[in-house]
Write a protein that holds these residues in place. Structure first.
Motif, PDB file in Angstrom:
ATOM      1  N   ASN A  69      -3.611   3.207  -0.661  1.00  0.00           N
ATOM      2  CA  ASN A  69      -4.056   2.576  -1.907  1.00  0.00           C
ATOM      3  C   ASN A  69      -3.143   1.415  -2.280  1.00  0.00           C
ATOM      4  O   ASN A  69      -1.942   1.444  -1.997  1.00  0.00           O
ATOM      5  N   TRP A  70      -3.708   0.422  -2.930  1.00  0.00           N
ATOM      6  CA  TRP A  70      -2.916  -0.738  -3.332  1.00  0.00           C
ATOM      7  C   TRP A  70      -1.952  -0.367  -4.453  1.00  0.00           C
ATOM      8  O   TRP A  70      -2.343   0.237  -5.450  1.00  0.00           O
TER       9      TRP A  70
ATOM     10  N   LYS B  36       0.836  -1.193   0.000  1.00  0.00           N
ATOM     11  CA  LYS B  36       0.000   0.000   0.000  1.00  0.00           C
ATOM     12  C   LYS B  36       0.875   1.249   0.000  1.00  0.00           C
ATOM     13  O   LYS B  36       1.947   1.272   0.615  1.00  0.00           O
ATOM     14  N   ASP B  37       0.406   2.287  -0.692  1.00  0.00           N
ATOM     15  CA  ASP B  37       1.152   3.544  -0.700  1.00  0.00           C
ATOM     16  C   ASP B  37       0.800   4.368   0.546  1.00  0.00           C
ATOM     17  O   ASP B  37       0.031   3.909   1.406  1.00  0.00           O
TER      18      ASP B  37
ATOM     19  N   GLN C 203      -2.763  -5.034  -6.993  1.00  0.00           N
ATOM     20  CA  GLN C 203      -3.958  -5.668  -6.453  1.00  0.00           C
ATOM     21  C   GLN C 203      -3.616  -6.955  -5.710  1.00  0.00           C
ATOM     22  O   GLN C 203      -2.862  -7.787  -6.212  1.00  0.00           O
TER      23      GLN C 203
END
Length: 226
Positions: free
Chosen positions: A160-161, A155-156, A164
């Protein structure tokens, strides 16, 4: 640099296998190998307890390790620089050779260890010190009990991924640990040892195995085959 032209003997397994038979999620090589080890045991290609399997994390202090013949590469020789990579090494029998299962490699699946080292690791290719590879090798029965990842590394900063995740739930350790992947990925010169007795003891008993440099990687398995 072109890959080696040496001829290697074919690897045989108890049943024909196709790489598509195994779960593979891009960028989640540690989980892919975890599931691979389980499946090899379940279908009888390895021992029921996975004691003939070893998980090898490949990385270094700079998180830059070159490997050849990787399917994610855009180069003809398959060269790519991973931050880390994970493979499975299997002992074929008492005093016998080892083979490598790498779901991200374009080499035969599986490949003889000597072929994988020659064509994927290419130790004869002189790389800069910051690209020197180190290997954390863990006995699969221990890895399957104690490995855990909640996938936080994918994740950032905004949550967010980056890539995926797999559709199944994150892997938790038997003792309830939810994340220790960082400890497996921490691999560098300071972690390595070349004391033979210490290497084998760590490999077969410690949760995070033993770390060796690329010059000792094949030698480690030679020690295990005695």
């Amino acid at each position: 640099m072109a890959t080696s032209k040496l001829e290697f003997p074919p690897v045989t397994t108890s049943s024909p296998l196709n790489i598509s038979d195994f779960d593979h999620t891009p960028s989640y090589c540690e989980e892919n190998v975890y599931l691979l080890c389980k499946k090899l045991s379940e279908i009888g290609v390895s021992k029921n307890d996975g004691s003939d399997l070893f998980v090898a994390f490949i990385s270094n202090d700079h998180k830059q390790v070159p490997l050849w013949n990787q399917k994610a590469s855009i180069r003809a020789d398959g060269l790519i620089i991973w931050d880390y990579h994970v493979i499975c090494v299997q002992r074929l029998g008492e005093g016998q050779a080892f083979q490598v299962w790498d779901l991200d490699s374009s080499l035969p699946f599986p490949s003889p260890l000597v072929q994988y080292v020659s064509e994927a690791i290419q130790p004869s290719f002189q790389v800069y010190p910051e690209y020197q590879r180190f290997f954390r090798v863990v006995h699969a029965p221990i890895f399957l009990r104690f490995f855990a990842s909640d996938r936080r590394h994918m994740k950032d900063s905004a949550g967010n991924w980056i890539s995926q995740p797999p559709v199944y739930e994150p892997i938790a350790a038997e003792d309830g640990t939810l994340h220790n992947l960082d400890k497996y990925m921490k691999i560098g010169a300071a972690d390595a040892t070349n004391v033979k007795d210490e290497l084998i003891q760590r490999l077969l008993s410690e949760n995070f195995g033993a770390v060796v440099g690329e010059g000792q990687f094949e030698d480690l398995f030679s020690l295990l085959s005695r």
